[in-house]
Design a protein around this motif. Sequence first.
Motif, mmCIF file in Angstrom:
data_model
loop_
_atom_site.group_PDB
_atom_site.id
_atom_site.type_symbol
_atom_site.label_atom_id
_atom_site.label_comp_id
_atom_site.label_asym_id
_atom_site.label_seq_id
_atom_site.Cartn_x
_atom_site.Cartn_y
_atom_site.Cartn_z
ATOM 1 N N THR A 1 12.585 -20.358 2.564
ATOM 2 C CA THR A 1 13.721 -21.045 1.970
ATOM 3 C C THR A 1 13.403 -22.539 1.927
ATOM 4 N N PRO A 2 14.089 -23.318 1.099
ATOM 5 C CA PRO A 2 13.848 -24.765 1.099
ATOM 6 C C PRO A 2 14.026 -25.390 2.474
ATOM 7 N N LEU A 3 15.029 -24.924 3.227
ATOM 8 C CA LEU A 3 15.249 -25.488 4.561
ATOM 9 C C LEU A 3 14.107 -25.122 5.503
ATOM 10 N N GLU A 4 13.625 -23.882 5.450
ATOM 11 C CA GLU A 4 12.503 -23.479 6.304
ATOM 12 C C GLU A 4 11.251 -24.274 5.967
ATOM 13 N N ASP A 5 11.033 -24.517 4.687
ATOM 14 C CA ASP A 5 9.883 -25.317 4.264
ATOM 15 C C ASP A 5 9.988 -26.739 4.810
ATOM 16 N N GLN A 6 11.172 -27.321 4.729
ATOM 17 C CA GLN A 6 11.381 -28.671 5.243
ATOM 18 C C GLN A 6 11.220 -28.715 6.764
ATOM 19 N N GLN A 7 11.736 -27.711 7.454
ATOM 20 C CA GLN A 7 11.599 -27.673 8.907
ATOM 21 C C GLN A 7 10.143 -27.502 9.321
ATOM 22 N N LEU A 8 9.396 -26.699 8.550
ATOM 23 C CA LEU A 8 7.964 -26.559 8.821
ATOM 24 C C LEU A 8 7.255 -27.895 8.633
ATOM 25 N N ALA A 9 7.630 -28.625 7.581
ATOM 26 C CA ALA A 9 7.056 -29.962 7.375
ATOM 27 C C ALA A 9 7.355 -30.869 8.561
ATOM 28 N N GLY A 10 8.588 -30.797 9.067
ATOM 29 C CA GLY A 10 8.951 -31.599 10.215
ATOM 30 C C GLY A 10 8.117 -31.262 11.443
ATOM 31 N N LEU A 11 7.902 -29.970 11.669
ATOM 32 C CA LEU A 11 7.089 -29.551 12.811
ATOM 33 C C LEU A 11 5.649 -30.031 12.659
ATOM 34 N N ILE A 12 5.142 -30.005 11.431
ATOM 35 C CA ILE A 12 3.771 -30.480 11.188
ATOM 36 C C ILE A 12 3.665 -31.968 11.507
ATOM 37 N N MET A 13 4.661 -32.749 11.088
ATOM 38 C CA MET A 13 4.641 -34.181 11.416
ATOM 39 C C MET A 13 4.827 -34.413 12.908
ATOM 40 N N PHE B 1 15.287 -30.736 12.581
ATOM 41 C CA PHE B 1 16.629 -30.375 13.047
ATOM 42 C C PHE B 1 17.709 -30.550 11.989
ATOM 43 N N SER B 2 17.318 -30.877 10.776
ATOM 44 C CA SER B 2 18.310 -30.974 9.701
ATOM 45 C C SER B 2 18.876 -29.596 9.393
ATOM 46 N N SER B 3 20.159 -29.565 9.048
ATOM 47 C CA SER B 3 20.812 -28.294 8.717
ATOM 48 C C SER B 3 20.846 -28.031 7.216
ATOM 49 N N SER B 4 20.292 -28.945 6.422
ATOM 50 C CA SER B 4 20.276 -28.752 4.972
ATOM 51 C C SER B 4 19.002 -29.376 4.403
ATOM 52 N N PRO B 5 18.479 -28.831 3.315
ATOM 53 C CA PRO B 5 17.272 -29.404 2.712
ATOM 54 C C PRO B 5 17.580 -30.708 1.989
ATOM 55 N N PHE B 6 16.636 -31.640 2.048
ATOM 56 C CA PHE B 6 16.831 -32.961 1.460
ATOM 57 C C PHE B 6 16.193 -33.114 0.083
ATOM 58 N N TYR B 7 15.137 -32.351 -0.196
ATOM 59 C CA TYR B 7 14.241 -32.687 -1.302
ATOM 60 C C TYR B 7 14.409 -31.736 -2.477
ATOM 61 N N ALA B 8 15.095 -32.210 -3.507
ATOM 62 C CA ALA B 8 15.382 -31.395 -4.683
ATOM 63 C C ALA B 8 14.133 -30.837 -5.357
ATOM 64 N N PRO B 9 12.997 -31.556 -5.421
ATOM 65 C CA PRO B 9 11.822 -30.968 -6.066
ATOM 66 C C PRO B 9 11.312 -29.701 -5.394
ATOM 67 N N HIS B 10 11.765 -29.444 -4.152
ATOM 68 C CA HIS B 10 11.306 -28.260 -3.426
ATOM 69 C C HIS B 10 12.440 -27.269 -3.166
ATOM 70 N N PHE B 11 13.456 -27.285 -4.001
ATOM 71 C CA PHE B 11 14.542 -26.320 -3.856
ATOM 72 C C PHE B 11 14.128 -24.929 -4.343
ATOM 73 N N LEU B 12 13.167 -24.851 -5.284
ATOM 74 C CA LEU B 12 12.787 -23.562 -5.867
ATOM 75 C C LEU B 12 11.381 -23.126 -5.457
ATOM 76 N N GLY B 13 10.434 -24.058 -5.407
ATOM 77 C CA GLY B 13 9.038 -23.707 -5.157
ATOM 78 C C GLY B 13 8.777 -22.887 -3.914
#
Length: 244
Positions: free
Chosen positions: A204-216, A185-197
Amino acid sequence: MGGSTIWIPYCGAAPVPAELAARWNLDPLLIACLAAMTLAWWRWGTARAHQRRMMLGAVALLAILFISPFCALTSALFSARAVHHIALTALAAPLLALALPVRRVPGGWGLWTGIHAATFWLWHAPPAYEAALSNDAVYWTMQLSLLLTALALWRAMRAAPVTGAIMALLATMVQMGLLGALLTFSSSPFYAPHFLGPVAWGLTPLEDQQLAGLIMWAPGAGLYLVAALALLGRWFAREQAATA
């Protein structure tokens, strides 16, 4: 650190999809450590057949996580890192615990539930995570602390009364779900190492982070729920057999 930083983590720079299949991590020290661990344990004379199977399963899983191209994928996607950490703590650690004899762990299940939860949250704090992807020594400190605290927790649960083991599993499920919800539910990405990958992988970095959250939140926490339900089912079966 900003998104312009070039991150070169232990598993190498973030790959694009076309590169992934060739990105095996053939670190001779890592391979030697896994081989030595397996050989030393295999020579342990009291090991039973099922314990040997558990150890082989754990080593195979560790090889997938750290040697196969999946290792490189974790450099690109934080969602792959989430799978990596869940597999390390909720699959490899219990396999190792089942490969070892049942013994009481100093401190008991309550202490190790708290220590493992604190360790898991610590390494998902952005500064600690960025440090791990900037320095190999910090990276291995992260991986080993996650694995060893999880192993201590699973061993403590094996030696605990069934009620204590179920409480430890449910508490771990809750903390995993809370971290997953925070990331989802974060509205912004937290992890700089994954801003580009993630961009090369269509995220997008935010979609990647949200997917990680859903996996956890779902499969990650769900593994602990399944384990708790399995213990509860075995306990009910024993109680019914005792009263029959």
